[in-house]
Design a protein around this motif. Structure first.
Motif: not given
Length: 268
Positions: A247-268
Motif C-alpha cells: 500500500k505504501v509503495v503504491n501511494q508514492v510510486w508515481d512521484s518517486c519512480f519519475s524522480d531520477t535525481r541526481p541523474f538526468d535519466e535512468v541509464y543503467r
C-alpha cells in the motif's frame, strides 16, 4: 535501507505453550531464528567441510542443514571474501561511471564516501522457523556510512550495483533527511527504496534475465523496482505486514519512480 533477499526452506515444526500473558499475545509474533541441530539437519560443524559437502550431494542433509553449511563456509572464507570485496570497491571508486558520479554529487552536499566509511564485512544470514532465509547485500547508516556484505558479493558488477544503491540512499539522506526506519512516515522509506532500486542498475534487464531468471520483457523493470521496494519496506520494524508495504509503495510510486535525481535519466 539495505538491499535484501529472502528464500525459503521447509518450515520446522515447533511446540508452543499456553502460558503467555494477554500483553504478549497482543504483540506481533516474530518468527524464531533457528540454530543448527545436527540430529535434525544432518550438518555437523565438527566434521570436515568436505564430508558435509559429500553428505549434501548424497541427500543426507536437509535444506535447513544446507543453510547452516553455507554460513559455516562464509565464516571460514571471511578474510578472503573481504579482501576480494575491498578490491572490487576500490575498482568501483576509480572506474565505475555511476559510482564516480554519485560520489561527486554527494561531495557537493558536503558528504564524503571513501574506503574509510564504505566497508566490506561478512553479513550473517538468518533462518527463521517459518522457513524464510533473510540475507542482505549491503546497507546504509547516516552515522557510519555504507556496508557491503562481502560474502554475498557475486562479482564486480554486483558490487557496483549494491554500492550504487546505497550511495543513492546517502545522497537522499543528505538532501532530504529521510526517516529510514519509517517511525514517522513509511512513505519516506518507500520512496527511497524505489529510487535506489531504479537508479542503481540492479533491476536492469540483463541482471533480471541472466541472474534472477526473469525472462519477462513487458514491465519487467517496473516490476523489479516495485518488488524490491516492497521487500525493503517490509523489513522496517514499523511496517505491520506485506499488505501495508504494498500500500505504501503504491501511494508514492508515481512521484518517486519519475524522480531520477541526481541523474538526468535512468541509464543503467
Amino acid at each position: 535501507m539495505s538491499s535484501s533477499t529472502s528464500t525459503s526452506v521447509p518450515p520446522v515444526s515447533t511446540s508452543t505453550t499456553d502460558s503467555t500473558t494477554q500483553q504478549q499475545q497482543q504483540q506481533p509474533a516474530f518468527p524464531k531464528i533457528l540454530k543448527n541441530d545436527p540430529a535434525r539437519t544432518g550438518f555437523d560443524p565438527k566434521t570436515s567441510w568436505w564430508i558435509n559437502y559429500f553428505k549434501i550431494l548424497t541427500g543426507s542433509v536437509t535444506p535447513e542443514g544446507q543453510f547452516h553449511y553455507r554460513e559455516s563456509r562464509y565464516r571460514a572464507n571471511e578474510e578472503k571474501d573481504c579482501k576480494r570485496c575491498d578490491e572490487f570497491r576500490d575498482w568501483a571508486f576509480n572506474y565505475s561511471p555511476t559510482v564516480i558520479f554519485l560520489r561527486d554529487k554527494i561531495e557537493k552536499l558536503n558528504g564524503r564516501l571513501d574506503e574509510n566509511n564504505v566497508v566490506c564485512r561478512r553479513c550473517p544470514a538468518r533462518l527463521t522457523e517459518d522457513g524464510e532465509v533473510h540475507r542482505q547485500a549491503g546497507g546504509f547508516s547516516p552515522e557510519h556510512g555504507i556496508l557491503i556484505c562481502a560474502n554475498e558479493v557475486r562479482d564486480r558488477k554486483h558490487l557496483e550495483d549494491t554500492l550504487s544503491h546505497e550511495m543513492v540512499h546517502a545522497w537522499d539522506h543528505l538532501r532530504y533527511k529521510v526517516d529510514w526506519l519509517g517511525q514517522k512516515d513509511l512513505k519516506h522509506a518507500a520512496c527511497a527504496e524505489i529510487r535506489a532500486s531504479m537508479l542503481s542498475g540492479e533491476c536492469r534487464w540483463t541482471r533480471e534475465t541472466f541472474t534472477r531468471g526473469n525472462f519477462t520483457l513487458t514491465e519487467q523493470f517496473q516490476d523489479c523496482v516495485r518488488k524490491r521496494a516492497v521487500q525493503s519496506v517490509l523489513a522496517r520494524p514499523s511496517c505491520k505486514n506485506d499488505v501495508e508495504a504494498v500500500k505504501v509503495v503504491n501511494q508514492v510510486w508515481d512521484s518517486c519512480f519519475s524522480d531520477t535525481r541526481p541523474f538526468d535519466e535512468v541509464y543503467r
